[in-house]
Design an enzyme around this catalytic site. Structure first.
Site, PDB file in Angstrom:
ATOM      1  N   HIS A 119       6.622   3.533   0.869  1.00  0.00           N
ATOM      2  CA  HIS A 119       6.474   4.385  -0.370  1.00  0.00           C
ATOM      3  C   HIS A 119       5.011   4.019  -0.844  1.00  0.00           C
ATOM      4  CE1 HIS A 119       8.100   0.766  -2.332  1.00  0.00           C
ATOM      5  NE2 HIS A 119       7.090   0.971  -3.287  1.00  0.00           N
ATOM      6  N   HIS A 207      -1.585   2.570  -1.803  1.00  0.00           N
ATOM      7  CA  HIS A 207      -1.315   2.172  -0.214  1.00  0.00           C
ATOM      8  C   HIS A 207       0.210   2.240  -0.002  1.00  0.00           C
ATOM      9  CE1 HIS A 207      -0.688  -1.336  -2.849  1.00  0.00           C
ATOM     10  NE2 HIS A 207       0.161  -1.597  -2.213  1.00  0.00           N
TER      11      HIS A 207
END
Length: 264
Positions: A119, A207
Site C-alpha cells: 500500500h 512509496h
C-alpha cells in the site's frame, strides 16, 4: 442456599421467665442482619476459562507472533492502531520479481521478508480510542466527497528505516501522482488535527514497501546490493518493471476493521 434463623415457636416464648431479662441470643458468624445465611457457590471453571482467554488474547509476543518486530507504541485495551492508505493489488509477475530480489539480498546476508500487504500510506499510524473510530471515519469520508481518482507509478527502489530504527524496508518510490497524494494528505491531516493526532511528514517520500528486515540495515542494504536489486527491476523479461496503482479507493484500517472510501 438460604437458611432462615429468625423464627421462634410460641412454646419457647411461653416458657420464658417474665421476671428475668431476656437472654441475648448470639448470632452465628454466617448470619446476616436480616437473619439469613447465603452460601457462596464456587465460580464454574468454564467461566474462569472464559476470562482467562480474554486476558491471554492481549499478550504481545514479538518473537513468535510478529517475527521479531517491535510495536511503535505500547498496546493497551481500547486503543486501536489506525492508518489511512491506498491498497496495491500485485500485478502478474510482481511476486516472482520480489522473490528473486529477496534471494539476492539473502546472498549478501540481509534476510528480507516479503510484506504481508502492499500500500501507499497517506497518514502516520495513530492510536484511536474505540469510541473515536466512527467520528474519525465520518470526518475522513466527508473530506473525500469531491476528490477524484487518479494513477500512481513507481519504478525506483529506495531503502527506508522506521523512526525507532527497529525495521528496515526495501520499497519502490512513487514517481507519478505526487501532486494528488499531497492534496490527499491535506484532507487527512485536517481530520488528524480535529482529534489532536500526529499529522503526516512535512516532506513525504511516497512509496510502496516491498520487503523488510529487523533492525537498522539501511546503509548496509544501500552499499551492498541496492543497485543489484534495481537491476532486477530494470532488466525484467517483459521490460522495465513498474508499479501502476489505480488510486480509486482510499481505505482506513483501525484495528481489525477496514473502511472504504471510493473516489469519483
Amino acid at each position: 442456599m438460604i437458611v432462615n434463623y429468625s423464627s421462634s415457636s410460641s412454646e419457647e416464648e411461653a416458657e420464658r421467665d417474665d421476671a428475668s431479662p431476656p437472654q441475648k441470643r448470639t448470632k452465628p458468624d454466617s448470619e446476616t442482619r436480616f437473619g439469613t445465611l447465603t452460601r457462596r457457590l464456587p465460580l464454574p471453571e468454564s467461566v474462569r476459562e472464559m476470562f482467562r482467554e480474554s486476558e491471554e488474547q492481549w499478550t504481545d509476543n514479538s518473537e513468535e507472533e510478529h517475527g521479531g518486530r517491535l510495536r511503535s507504541f505500547q498496546h493497551e485495551r481500547g486503543n486501536w492502531a489506525t492508518y489511512v492508505y491506498f491498497p496495491y493489488d500485485p500485478e502478474e509477475g510482481f511476486l516472482e520479481l520480489l522473490d528473486d530480489m529477496i534471494v539476492a539480498a539473502g546472498a549478501h546476508g540481509i534476510p528480507l521478508t516479503l510484506c504481508e500487504e502492499f500500500h501507499i500510506s497517506i497518514s502516520k499510524t495513530v492510536v484511536l480510542r474505540h469510541h473515536w473510530i466512527q467520528p474519525f471515519v465520518q470526518s475522513i469520508r466527508a473530506g473525500l466527497t469531491q476528490f477524484q481518482k487518479f494513477f500512481c507509478l513507481a519504478d525506483k527502489l529506495r531503502v527506508y528505516c522506521n523512526a525507532e530504527k527497529t525495521r528496515t524496508f526495501l520499497s519502490m518510490e512513487i514517481s507519478t501522482g505526487k501532486t494528488q497524494l499531497l492534496e490527499l494528505i491535506k484532507i487527512v491531516d485536517q481530520t488528524m488535527n480535529e482529534f489532536n493526532l500526529s499529522t503526516f511528514y512535512k516532506d513525504p517520500s511516497f512509496h510502496v514497501s516491498l520487503a523488510w528486515c529487523v533492525g537498522d540495515h539501511a546503509e548496509r542494504l544501500k552499499r551492498t546490493c541496492l543497485s543489484e536489486l534495481q537491476g532486477f527491476v530494470d532488466r525484467h523479461e517483459d521490460g522495465p518493471f513498474h508499479i501502476q496503482l489505480n488510486c480509486s479507493e482510499v481505505r482506513c484500517k483501525s484495528g481489525n476493521k477496514v473502511f472504504q472510501f471510493p473516489l469519483e
